[in-house]
Enzyme design. Structure first.
Site, mmCIF file in Angstrom:
data_model
loop_
_atom_site.group_PDB
_atom_site.id
_atom_site.type_symbol
_atom_site.label_atom_id
_atom_site.label_comp_id
_atom_site.label_asym_id
_atom_site.label_seq_id
_atom_site.Cartn_x
_atom_site.Cartn_y
_atom_site.Cartn_z
ATOM 1 C CB CYS A 314 -0.946 -0.008 1.194
ATOM 2 S SG CYS A 314 -1.953 -1.501 1.246
ATOM 3 C CG HIS A 454 -1.613 4.487 5.570
ATOM 4 N ND1 HIS A 454 -1.686 4.246 4.220
ATOM 5 C CD2 HIS A 454 -1.720 3.272 6.166
ATOM 6 C CE1 HIS A 454 -1.818 2.948 4.003
ATOM 7 N NE2 HIS A 454 -1.849 2.325 5.174
ATOM 8 C CE LYS A 485 -5.407 4.300 2.764
ATOM 9 N NZ LYS A 485 -4.509 5.469 2.928
ATOM 10 C CG HIS A 490 -6.277 0.792 1.784
ATOM 11 N ND1 HIS A 490 -5.428 1.420 0.898
ATOM 12 C CD2 HIS A 490 -5.461 0.174 2.684
ATOM 13 C CE1 HIS A 490 -4.183 1.188 1.243
ATOM 14 N NE2 HIS A 490 -4.181 0.429 2.332
ATOM 15 C CG PHE A 550 -0.095 -5.950 4.314
ATOM 16 C CD1 PHE A 550 -0.587 -5.101 5.281
ATOM 17 C CD2 PHE A 550 -0.936 -6.947 3.823
ATOM 18 C CE1 PHE A 550 -1.894 -5.221 5.756
ATOM 19 C CE2 PHE A 550 -2.241 -7.076 4.290
ATOM 20 C CZ PHE A 550 -2.726 -6.217 5.260
#
Length: 563
Positions: A314, A454, A485, A490, A550
């Site tokens: 991401c 984020h 978001k 996302h 991730f």
């Protein structure tokens, strides 16, 4: 000896011969009886010639009149302690790589066996200078430094977006300002068996006028989104056909990444393979790889500059944007299309994220499912789309009269090195990333008054990022923080670029969009720094945009009004 094979190389043979010749000259005449045969005389003359050549080379190339004794003393230390395969031999080998025979040596008759090979490997025209620097650098070589040059500035001159809230930057941002949610029930496939049945899905999308119909039928959606957003960024940046014809295409590049790649193309190929490989799409491999979108766009445009993709989950878009800017700063490109694209709202994509328990299951109220920093958040909402920025070197943009939206100041990356999906409990990776981004951008903490976080609506991630932001900017007066978001979900690898467009639009319009669904703030979260449920006026000094992925990938990039 273990290294005897290496000592037979031309450079080492020359060096050893030179050392031995001078050493022999200093020996007492009684130490070794003079050879009597003609062959021995010839051998002696060859060795003497080699030594003379070495002496002459050293005296000519060294302005400080160093004698060959410097070489000898150096090599004496190399041979000391000479155990087999030991450090002494390794030192000799590394030393040999630093020396080259000069033209005087080639003019002599020394070492005839290796002379021809030496001529091939080490042209005489370049040899003398190399040896002079290696043996004893001149004063000029020691003090000479690379001249200082003014760093090239990078500006944003075009934007292209494909999103659940619109496919034009202004439409997209106006919907954000109004607090419209793009999260809806999934319609692309039957997901009744899944516990999550909502997403930031793009309901209507057309490639007409942007992608050839033949390709549109075969390409994965992530590539179609990417190509469309990329060409829209060019159009938005005023790159008309006439302008395109004038560009130096070797200095125009594309760096657009994807976290997931062509998942549907690959999944369809697996299904076809169950019947026969003959049923597989012949383009399934190239159209599934993350790099092919950038490659296809470059082929379409004829851009021959830097071209590749980066995939860091991401955080993909931010990595691509910063690396694209660096190509411009280093002078390797004048224009770069950069950003990210993803289209993973398909059964295997949805199922994969459900399996790792990352998604919200608020199916009965999709618009309220994505709720960063809210106490009742239960996971993120998948989204899809693409965001592409046209970055350009400032003088290049001025020369063609481009409209400048904002200036890209810099950014940074770090790795948590902690867990595949969870953030570090101490937040050190994010804090370090932000601090490095500010240092690289030349921006003080006090200058940052807007942060596009984020903030994905996950229980652990939101709070850890908030704590890191307060650690860095908690004393900033007028600081405003929001999460795009909350309205679009996302977008995975596309998230950073789409959110960068939101940050640039905030700079352009002077309005920051709201945080929706923040009804019961998490304990410890100071809502005074978070944008409320309505848009707010803000004169932005510097905007920070965060993206984390991730694997512990952290990224922060900084934009500011162009002045």
């Amino acid at each position: 000896m273990t290294g005897s094979g290496s000592l037979s190389s031309p450079l080492c043979t020359w060096l050893v011969a030179a050392c031995m010749s001078v050493t022999c000259a200093k020996e007492s005449k009684h130490a070794l009886s003079p050879p009597s045969s003609a062959a021995s005389n010839r051998t002696r003359r060859r060795k003497a010639a080699a030594a003379a050549a070495a002496l002459k080379c050293n005296s000519n190339n060294n302005n400080n009149s160093s004698s060959i004794s410097g070489i000898l003393s150096s090599n004496t230390s190399l041979f000391s302690g000479g155990g087999e395969g030991g450090s002494s031999l390794q030192g000799l080998m590394s030393s040999c790589l630093a020396f080259e025979p000069c033209s005087h040596y080639y003019a002599s008759n020394g070492l005839l066996r290796s002379n021809r090979k030496l001529r091939r490997l080490h042209p005489p025209a370049l040899s003398g200078k190399t040896m002079a620097v290696a043996v004893q650098p001149t004063k000029e070589a020691e003090t000479k430094k690379k001249p200082l040059t003014k760093q090239r500035r990078v500006v944003v001159t075009g934007m292209g977006v494909v999103s659940p809230l619109g496919h034009e930057p202004d439409v997209f941002y106006n919907n954000l300002l109004e607090g419209v949610s793009g999260v809806t029930p999934i319609e692309a496939f039957d997901c009744a068996q899944f516990p999550t049945r909502i997403a930031g899905e793009i309901k209507s999308f057309s490639t007409d006028g942007w992608v050839a119909p033949k390709l549109s039928k075969r390409m994965d959606k992530f590539m179609l989104y990417m190509l469309t957003a990329g060409k829209k960024a060019l159009a938005d940046g005023g790159i008309t056909k006439d302008v395109m014809d004038e560009l130096n295409k070797t200095k125009c590049g594309v760096l657009i990444g994807s976290a997931m790649g062509g998942m549907k193309v690959f999944n369809d190929a697996i299904e076809a393979l169950r019947i026969s490989y003959k049923k597989m799409n012949p383009f399934c491999v190239p159209f599934a790889t993350t790099n092919m979108g950038s490659a296809m766009l470059a082929m379409d445009l004829g851009w021959m500059g830097p071209n590749y993709s980066i995939s860091t989950a991401c955080a993909t878009s931010n990595f691509c944007i910063l690396n694209a800017a660096n190509h411009i700063i280093r002078g390797e490109a004048d224009l770069m299309l950069c950003g990210g694209s993803d289209a993973a709202i398909i059964p295997i994509g949805l199922g994969g994220f459900v399996a790792c328990r990352a998604l919200s299951q608020r199916n009965d109220d999709p618009a309220k499912a994505s709720r960063p920093w809210d106490m009742n958040r239960d996971g993120f909402v998948m989204g899809e789309g693409a965001g592409v920025l046209l970055l350009e070197e400032l003088e290049h943009a001025k020369k063609r009269g481009a409209h400048i939206y904002a200036e890209f100041l810099g950014g940074s990356f770090t790795c948590d090195a902690y867990h595949m999906t969870e953030p570090r409990p101490d937040g050190v990776g994010v804090i370090l990333c932000i601090e490095k981004a500010l240092a690289q951008s030349g921006v003080s903490k006090e200058d940052v008054n807007y942060i596009n976080a984020h903030a994905t609506s996950t229980p652990a991630g939101d709070l850890k990022e908030y704590q890191a932001l307060m650690h860095c900017f908690g004393q900033n007066s007028g600081l405003r923080v929001n999460s795009t978001k909350s309205m679009i979900g996302h977008l995975l690898g596309a998230a950073g670029a789409v959110e960068a467009i939101a940050a640039i639009q905030a700079i352009k319009t002077g309005w920051v969009h709201p945080n929706i669904n923040l009804e019961n703030p998490e304990q410890g979260v100071d809502t005074s720094v978070l944008v409320g449920p309505k848009k707010e006026r803000l004169d932005i000094r510097a905007a920070l945009s965060n993206s984390f992925g991730f694997g512990g990938h952290n990224s922060s990039i900084v934009f500011a009004p162009f002045k």
